[in-house]
Design an enzyme around this catalytic site. Structure first.
Site, short mmCIF file in Angstrom:
data_model
loop_
_atom_site.label_atom_id
_atom_site.label_comp_id
_atom_site.label_asym_id
_atom_site.label_seq_id
_atom_site.Cartn_x
_atom_site.Cartn_y
_atom_site.Cartn_z
N SER A 47 0.96 -1.10 -0.04
CA SER A 47 -0.01 -0.02 0.11
C SER A 47 1.06 1.29 -0.06
O SER A 47 1.57 1.30 -0.85
CB SER A 47 -0.98 -0.14 1.32
OG SER A 47 -1.75 0.86 1.19
N ASP A 166 -5.84 -4.63 -1.73
CA ASP A 166 -4.78 -4.04 -0.93
C ASP A 166 -3.91 -5.34 -0.52
O ASP A 166 -4.56 -6.34 0.17
CB ASP A 166 -5.12 -3.40 0.40
CG ASP A 166 -4.40 -2.41 1.02
OD1 ASP A 166 -3.12 -2.97 1.21
OD2 ASP A 166 -4.48 -1.61 1.71
#
EC number: 2.3.1.51
Length: 413
Positions: A47, A166
């Site tokens: 991320s 993610d």
């Protein structure tokens, strides 16, 4: 224990809008122990950590990195309900910022050097991607690594025809060899470089490799990760990251040349100031350092870049909109204005979605069928046994079941 003969790797945790922390920590390492970064084998990231790893390896100027982060925070805070406002499209902001800032040969620079953590939607497994063939592939991988399900959108983006979300869902602090990897995280925990707090509370949890101490400070940080605070408060995370990295270097005797000891001041005290008052063991996101001499050890480059990025660049109209009476009026009008703005945002996203709508609808159909099939198997055991018998019969006759999984381009609706 640090071994100077080894080649170390660095892993940057996923942390949403708290990526400022990684900037400060990396700058400290580059100034106080440049050999750690120069000789590093691999950079891992998830991320926001992946975004930082890529921008660092590409040698983006510090001022430009700070400008990108500050602009993203300002965009997120420009509306009444922040990141939840329908006009705020974080996927588009990240994609546009990367396309504008990354060099055209970024795929050649980071291939084999940076590992990006992704979570494959089809089976929930973690995937580390390190080889890229174009700039667009790098951007797609980073957008996937930053896609938080539901928060970022409904339909996950794709990378090389496969849907990913993610990387923090499966591995928020990716490592291949824990003994030779320096982990960096802005949350209070047990990582190599992270904030420390003196407290009698020793409870902590490990969520997808992210160590979290159970304290109110982490609760505030987790909130700031999705709903950023003022740019000045977020910018202070750079100082926190710088000091925590300095503490790590000092404890392991890595600093180049003699340095002033900061060990007594880098650990957050058990009682911190909040609005001028001491509050138990609460450690707010806004830093509370008791030794003013600490600031003399900070990098002049960091101080200058942060001061420049925090400068107010808003026009007169924005300043008028930020006046208290105007903001109060905007909140009063929110029940009327929000439905209209939501409708406009929905139409705009629908228009931009049209090129990918067929592939995305096929993927939604496949995903829905998979969910229904799993629910049916859980609720009706007889169906599960019948499906197992059918699979066994197909295998016996030389057939291999292969569920249809249509893939499309990145959507992130």
């Amino acid at each position: 224990m640090y071994d100077p003969e080894r080649r170390w790797s660095l892993s940057f945790a996923g942390c949403g809008f708290l990526g400022f922390y990684h900037v400060g920590a990396t700058l400290c390492l580059s100034e106080r122990a440049p050999h750690l970064l120069r000789d590093a084998r691999t950079f891992f990231g998830c991320s926001a950590g992946a975004l930082h790893a890529v921008t660092f390896v590409c040698s983006l100027p510090l001022g430009r990195i700070m400008e990108i982060l500050m602009d993203l925070v300002r965009k997120a805070r420009s509306r009444n309900i922040g990141t939840l406002h329908p006009f705020f499209n974080i996927n588009k902001c990240i994609r546009d910022g990367l396309q504008e800032s990354l060099p055209d040969n970024v795929h050649q620079v980071i291939s084999g050097k940076v590992h990006i953590s992704l979570t494959r939607v089809s089976d929930g497994e973690n995937v580390l991607v390190s080889e890229f063939h174009s700039k667009d592939e790098v951007v797609d991988a980073l957008v996937c690594s930053c896609f938080i399900p539901l928060f970022s959108g409904l339909i996950p983006p794709s990378f090389r025809g496969e849907r990913y979300v993610d990387g923090g869902v499966s591995d928020n602090v990716p490592v291949l060899d824990a003994k030779t990897t320096i982990t960096v995280s802005p949350f209070y925990g047990e990582h190599d470089i992270c904030p420390k707090v003196k407290s009698t509370n020793f409870f902590h949890v490990n969520i997808t490799n992210l160590s979290l101490r159970l304290c109110t400070g982490n609760l505030q940080l987790l909130t700031r990760a999705l709903f950023p605070s003022d740019v000045k408060v977020m910018g202070e995370l750079c100082y926190q990251g710088y000091l925590d990295a300095f503490r790590f270097l000092e404890e392991n005797g890595i600093c180049n040349g003699p340095q002033r000891s900061l060990s007594l001041s880098l650990v957050a005290p058990e009682a911190c100031l909040e609005n001028g008052k001491l509050v138990g063991d609460k450690v707010p996101v806004s830093l509370c350092f008791t030794d003013e001499n600490i600031w003399e050890t900070l990098s002049p480059e960091l101080s200058t870049a942060l001061s420049e990025a925090i400068k107010d660049r808003e026009g007169y109209l924005s300043k008028v909109c930020n006046l208290l009476p105007v903001r109060i009026l905007s909140y009063i009008m929110l029940p009327c204005s929000l439905p209209v703005e939501s409708a406009i945002a929905a139409v705009h996203r629908l228009v931009t979605w049209l090129p990918d709508i067929q592939d995305d609808i096929q993927w939604l159909q496949w995903a829905t069928s998979q969910v229904c099939a799993r629910m049916t198997m859980c609720l009706l055991p007889s169906t599960r046994s019948r499906a197992s018998k059918d699979d066994h019969r197909m295998l016996k006759h030389g057939h291999h079941p292969s569920p249809h999984k249509p893939q499309g381009n990145s959507a992130g609706l």
